[in-house]
Scaffold this motif. Structure first.
Motif, PDB file in Angstrom:
ATOM      1  N   MET A  37      49.264  17.587  49.290  1.00 18.94           N
ATOM      2  CA  MET A  37      48.592  18.882  49.437  1.00 18.94           C
ATOM      3  C   MET A  37      47.352  18.945  48.545  1.00 18.94           C
ATOM      4  O   MET A  37      46.300  19.404  48.966  1.00 18.94           O
ATOM      5  CB  MET A  37      49.558  20.011  49.089  1.00 18.94           C
ATOM      6  N   THR A  38      47.482  18.460  47.323  1.00 20.13           N
ATOM      7  CA  THR A  38      46.370  18.484  46.381  1.00 20.13           C
ATOM      8  C   THR A  38      45.214  17.617  46.871  1.00 20.13           C
ATOM      9  O   THR A  38      44.052  18.031  46.819  1.00 20.13           O
ATOM     10  CB  THR A  38      46.830  18.004  44.989  1.00 20.13           C
ATOM     11  N   GLU A  39      45.524  16.417  47.344  1.00 19.79           N
ATOM     12  CA  GLU A  39      44.479  15.533  47.871  1.00 19.79           C
ATOM     13  C   GLU A  39      43.782  16.162  49.072  1.00 19.79           C
ATOM     14  O   GLU A  39      42.555  16.132  49.165  1.00 19.79           O
ATOM     15  CB  GLU A  39      45.072  14.184  48.279  1.00 19.79           C
ATOM     16  N   LEU A  40      44.564  16.739  49.965  1.00 20.01           N
ATOM     17  CA  LEU A  40      43.995  17.378  51.148  1.00 20.01           C
ATOM     18  C   LEU A  40      43.075  18.524  50.750  1.00 20.01           C
ATOM     19  O   LEU A  40      41.957  18.637  51.256  1.00 20.01           O
ATOM     20  CB  LEU A  40      45.123  17.893  52.054  1.00 20.01           C
ATOM     21  N   SER A  41      43.511  19.325  49.822  1.00 16.15           N
ATOM     22  CA  SER A  41      42.707  20.460  49.375  1.00 16.15           C
ATOM     23  C   SER A  41      41.433  19.999  48.657  1.00 16.15           C
ATOM     24  O   SER A  41      40.339  20.494  48.931  1.00 16.15           O
ATOM     25  CB  SER A  41      43.528  21.356  48.450  1.00 16.15           C
ATOM     26  N   ASP A  42      41.586  19.049  47.753  1.00 15.44           N
ATOM     27  CA  ASP A  42      40.430  18.559  46.991  1.00 15.44           C
ATOM     28  C   ASP A  42      39.397  17.871  47.881  1.00 15.44           C
ATOM     29  O   ASP A  42      38.194  18.088  47.727  1.00 15.44           O
ATOM     30  CB  ASP A  42      40.872  17.597  45.890  1.00 15.44           C
TER      31      ASP A  42
ATOM     32  N   VAL B  75      44.661  25.573  48.992  1.00 16.41           N
ATOM     33  CA  VAL B  75      46.079  25.277  49.230  1.00 16.41           C
ATOM     34  C   VAL B  75      46.707  26.428  50.002  1.00 16.41           C
ATOM     35  O   VAL B  75      47.531  26.215  50.894  1.00 16.41           O
ATOM     36  CB  VAL B  75      46.813  25.032  47.892  1.00 16.41           C
ATOM     37  N   ARG B  76      46.309  27.638  49.679  1.00 19.26           N
ATOM     38  CA  ARG B  76      46.841  28.815  50.372  1.00 19.26           C
ATOM     39  C   ARG B  76      46.536  28.766  51.870  1.00 19.26           C
ATOM     40  O   ARG B  76      47.397  29.040  52.697  1.00 19.26           O
ATOM     41  CB  ARG B  76      46.248  30.074  49.738  1.00 19.26           C
ATOM     42  N   GLN B  77      45.297  28.412  52.216  1.00 25.25           N
ATOM     43  CA  GLN B  77      44.919  28.344  53.632  1.00 25.25           C
ATOM     44  C   GLN B  77      45.644  27.202  54.346  1.00 25.25           C
ATOM     45  O   GLN B  77      46.099  27.357  55.472  1.00 25.25           O
ATOM     46  CB  GLN B  77      43.407  28.174  53.780  1.00 25.25           C
ATOM     47  N   ILE B  78      45.784  26.067  53.680  1.00 25.26           N
ATOM     48  CA  ILE B  78      46.504  24.930  54.270  1.00 25.26           C
ATOM     49  C   ILE B  78      47.969  25.320  54.497  1.00 25.26           C
ATOM     50  O   ILE B  78      48.542  25.029  55.552  1.00 25.26           O
ATOM     51  CB  ILE B  78      46.397  23.681  53.379  1.00 25.26           C
TER      52      ILE B  78
END
Length: 134
Positions: free
Chosen positions: A47-52, A58-61
């Motif tokens: 999740m962190t990699e995807l967001s960064d 992270v909230r939207q994902i």
């Protein structure tokens, strides 16, 4: 048609069926496309990699996952926070330990309510006797 303020940006818009203005809706769709394209190439992403890497919060994902737009079935490292404790989960809104704790609390509350009701009924119970007169 009713006028409303966008829940995301606060702009006034003509509300049709969503609480988000058309501009924000386009932005959300663009964010979804970014995430979907990234995950097609990087199935092991967290999740962190995807967001960064995409710049999407992270909230939207997490919202995309809960809406079923992003599936975590083939993404073993993609998880999102539990709404209660913040631990990472891959389905639902709560982790298993928070779910068990909630069920135990509900069960205890039910038992206490039943106990209180039974005690109350015993204290307020009236006894009637019927006597046959011959």
């Amino acid at each position: 048609m009713e006028l409303s303020n966008c829940n995301r940006c606060g702009r006034l818009f003509a509300k049709v069926y969503k609480d988000i203005c058309p501009n924000c809706l386009k932005d959300i769709e663009a964010d979804y496309k970014l995430c979907a394209d990234y995950l097609r190439k990087h199935r092991q992403a967290t999740m962190t990699e995807l967001s960064d890497d995409t710049g999407v919060s992270v909230r939207q994902i997490t919202q995309f996952i809960r809406e079923g737009r992003i599936s975590v079935l083939n993404m073993p490292n993609l998880s999102y926070p539990c709404e209660v404790c913040g631990g990472f989960i891959q389905e639902g809104h709560m982790c298993e330990s928070c779910r068990r704790r909630l069920l135990n609390d509900l069960s205890q509350a039910k038992n206490e309510a039943e106990s209180h009701t039974n005690t109350s009924n015993k204290n307020n119970a009236a006894t009637y006797r019927i006597i046959d007169k011959e």
